[in-house]
Design a protein around this motif. Structure first.
Motif, PDB file in Angstrom:
ATOM      1  N   LEU A  54       5.328  -1.681  -2.597  1.00 37.11           N
ATOM      2  CA  LEU A  54       4.058  -2.224  -2.112  1.00 37.11           C
ATOM      3  C   LEU A  54       3.641  -3.348  -3.048  1.00 37.11           C
ATOM      4  CD1 LEU A  54       2.046   1.059  -1.423  1.00 37.11           C
ATOM      5  CD2 LEU A  54       3.301  -0.324   0.225  1.00 37.11           C
ATOM      6  N   GLN A  55       3.211  -4.451  -2.470  1.00 34.98           N
ATOM      7  CA  GLN A  55       2.730  -5.570  -3.266  1.00 34.98           C
ATOM      8  C   GLN A  55       1.320  -5.894  -2.804  1.00 34.98           C
ATOM      9  OE1 GLN A  55       4.675  -9.393  -2.679  1.00 34.98           O
ATOM     10  NE2 GLN A  55       4.563  -9.749  -4.884  1.00 34.98           N
ATOM     11  N   ILE A  56       0.392  -5.985  -3.758  1.00 33.20           N
ATOM     12  CA  ILE A  56      -1.007  -6.247  -3.423  1.00 33.20           C
ATOM     13  C   ILE A  56      -1.397  -7.632  -3.934  1.00 33.20           C
ATOM     14  CG2 ILE A  56      -3.392  -5.499  -3.733  1.00 33.20           C
ATOM     15  CD1 ILE A  56      -2.256  -2.676  -4.321  1.00 33.20           C
ATOM     16  N   ASP A  58      -7.957  -7.154   2.660  1.00 38.20           N
ATOM     17  CA  ASP A  58      -8.565  -7.172   3.991  1.00 38.20           C
ATOM     18  C   ASP A  58      -8.587  -5.772   4.606  1.00 38.20           C
ATOM     19  OD1 ASP A  58      -6.022  -6.651   4.950  1.00 38.20           O
ATOM     20  OD2 ASP A  58      -5.713  -8.636   5.792  1.00 38.20           O
ATOM     21  N   THR A  59      -9.285  -5.655   5.716  1.00 37.77           N
ATOM     22  CA  THR A  59      -9.456  -4.338   6.345  1.00 37.77           C
ATOM     23  C   THR A  59      -8.156  -3.787   6.932  1.00 37.77           C
ATOM     24  OG1 THR A  59     -10.212  -5.400   8.387  1.00 37.77           O
ATOM     25  CG2 THR A  59     -11.904  -4.662   6.841  1.00 37.77           C
ATOM     26  N   GLU A  60      -7.200  -4.633   7.265  1.00 39.23           N
ATOM     27  CA  GLU A  60      -5.923  -4.144   7.773  1.00 39.23           C
ATOM     28  C   GLU A  60      -5.177  -3.329   6.718  1.00 39.23           C
ATOM     29  OE1 GLU A  60      -3.391  -6.843   9.883  1.00 39.23           O
ATOM     30  OE2 GLU A  60      -5.111  -7.904  10.724  1.00 39.23           O
ATOM     31  N   SER A  61      -5.284  -3.725   5.479  1.00 40.79           N
ATOM     32  CA  SER A  61      -4.618  -3.007   4.391  1.00 40.79           C
ATOM     33  C   SER A  61      -5.349  -1.730   4.005  1.00 40.79           C
ATOM     34  CB  SER A  61      -4.494  -3.907   3.155  1.00 40.79           C
ATOM     35  OG  SER A  61      -3.658  -5.010   3.434  1.00 40.79           O
ATOM     36  N   LEU A  62      -6.596  -1.617   4.422  1.00 37.33           N
ATOM     37  CA  LEU A  62      -7.406  -0.443   4.077  1.00 37.33           C
ATOM     38  C   LEU A  62      -6.742   0.852   4.528  1.00 37.33           C
ATOM     39  CD1 LEU A  62     -10.027   0.539   2.807  1.00 37.33           C
ATOM     40  CD2 LEU A  62     -11.133   0.220   5.027  1.00 37.33           C
ATOM     41  N   ARG A  63      -6.057   0.827   5.652  1.00 35.55           N
ATOM     42  CA  ARG A  63      -5.365   2.006   6.176  1.00 35.55           C
ATOM     43  C   ARG A  63      -4.344   2.543   5.159  1.00 35.55           C
ATOM     44  NH1 ARG A  63      -3.006   0.913  11.916  1.00 35.55           N
ATOM     45  NH2 ARG A  63      -5.059   0.023  11.949  1.00 35.55           N
ATOM     46  N   LYS A  72      -1.086  10.440   9.057  1.00 29.89           N
ATOM     47  CA  LYS A  72      -1.859   9.406   8.353  1.00 29.89           C
ATOM     48  C   LYS A  72      -0.912   8.414   7.650  1.00 29.89           C
ATOM     49  CE  LYS A  72      -6.101   8.633   6.126  1.00 29.89           C
ATOM     50  NZ  LYS A  72      -7.424   8.929   6.537  1.00 29.89           N
ATOM     51  N   LEU A  73       0.157   8.938   7.046  1.00 25.86           N
ATOM     52  CA  LEU A  73       1.128   8.068   6.381  1.00 25.86           C
ATOM     53  C   LEU A  73       1.879   7.202   7.393  1.00 25.86           C
ATOM     54  CD1 LEU A  73       2.466  10.644   3.781  1.00 25.86           C
ATOM     55  CD2 LEU A  73       1.211   8.538   3.239  1.00 25.86           C
ATOM     56  N   GLN A  74       2.178   7.762   8.549  1.00 22.99           N
ATOM     57  CA  GLN A  74       2.838   6.993   9.607  1.00 22.99           C
ATOM     58  C   GLN A  74       1.930   5.886  10.120  1.00 22.99           C
ATOM     59  OE1 GLN A  74       4.356  10.503  12.062  1.00 22.99           O
ATOM     60  NE2 GLN A  74       5.708   8.827  12.639  1.00 22.99           N
ATOM     61  N   LYS A  75       0.679   6.209  10.359  1.00 23.21           N
ATOM     62  CA  LYS A  75      -0.284   5.233  10.862  1.00 23.21           C
ATOM     63  C   LYS A  75      -0.425   4.060   9.892  1.00 23.21           C
ATOM     64  CE  LYS A  75      -4.864   5.010  12.914  1.00 23.21           C
ATOM     65  NZ  LYS A  75      -6.090   5.740  13.228  1.00 23.21           N
ATOM     66  N   ALA A  76      -0.283   4.342   8.605  1.00 26.41           N
ATOM     67  CA  ALA A  76      -0.365   3.306   7.580  1.00 26.41           C
ATOM     68  C   ALA A  76       0.947   2.524   7.451  1.00 26.41           C
ATOM     69  CB  ALA A  76      -0.725   3.935   6.233  1.00 26.41           C
ATOM     70  N   GLY A  77       1.998   2.990   8.127  1.00 29.48           N
ATOM     71  CA  GLY A  77       3.285   2.302   8.064  1.00 29.48           C
ATOM     72  C   GLY A  77       4.113   2.636   6.845  1.00 29.48           C
ATOM     73  N   LEU A  78       3.761   3.726   6.151  1.00 27.41           N
ATOM     74  CA  LEU A  78       4.474   4.090   4.928  1.00 27.41           C
ATOM     75  C   LEU A  78       5.691   4.970   5.174  1.00 27.41           C
ATOM     76  CD1 LEU A  78       1.366   4.731   2.688  1.00 27.41           C
ATOM     77  CD2 LEU A  78       2.928   2.787   2.577  1.00 27.41           C
ATOM     78  N   ILE A  79       5.671   5.730   6.259  1.00 24.20           N
ATOM     79  CA  ILE A  79       6.830   6.566   6.583  1.00 24.20           C
ATOM     80  C   ILE A  79       7.180   6.439   8.064  1.00 24.20           C
ATOM     81  CG2 ILE A  79       6.352   8.224   4.726  1.00 24.20           C
ATOM     82  CD1 ILE A  79       5.468  10.204   6.853  1.00 24.20           C
TER      83      ILE A  79
END
Length: 95
Positions: free
Chosen positions: A84-86, A6-11, A55-62
């Motif tokens: 990460l699980q897809i 979905d588009t939420e995961s696109l980030r 960008k990594l923060q916005k994606a929730g990765l860091i």
């Protein structure tokens, strides 16, 4: 972190689509680092690292936090997840 198509995961996918950002993730997997440390390791400016980190923060990765050290204030970064699980659309069952 659970992702789908979905588009939420696109980030997250967009954040991972950069060699520099992937290298930042590798470095942060070893230890928490501040922006200037990352810049020195990557041989790029602190401003560029800050852009990639955002960008990594916005994606929730860091995650990041400001910390005062030796009279200076530094933005320290760390990984917010190590997995990460897809789940692909239309997939049946549990991953």
């Amino acid at each position: 972190m659970h992702l789908t198509t979905d588009t939420e995961s696109l980030r997250v996918y967009e954040a991972l689509a950069s060699e520099v950002r992937l290298r930042i993730i590798e470095l942060l997997d070893r230890k928490e680092m501040h922006i200037k440390e990352l810049a020195a390791e990557l041989y790029i400016s602190s401003a560029m690292v800050s852009t990639h980190v955002a960008k990594l923060q916005k994606a929730g990765l860091i995650n990041s936090k400001m910390r005062r050290v030796d009279g200076g204030t530094y933005k320290y970064c760390s990984l917010s997840t190590n997995c990460l699980q897809i789940k692909l659309s239309g997939s049946r069952g549990i991953c």
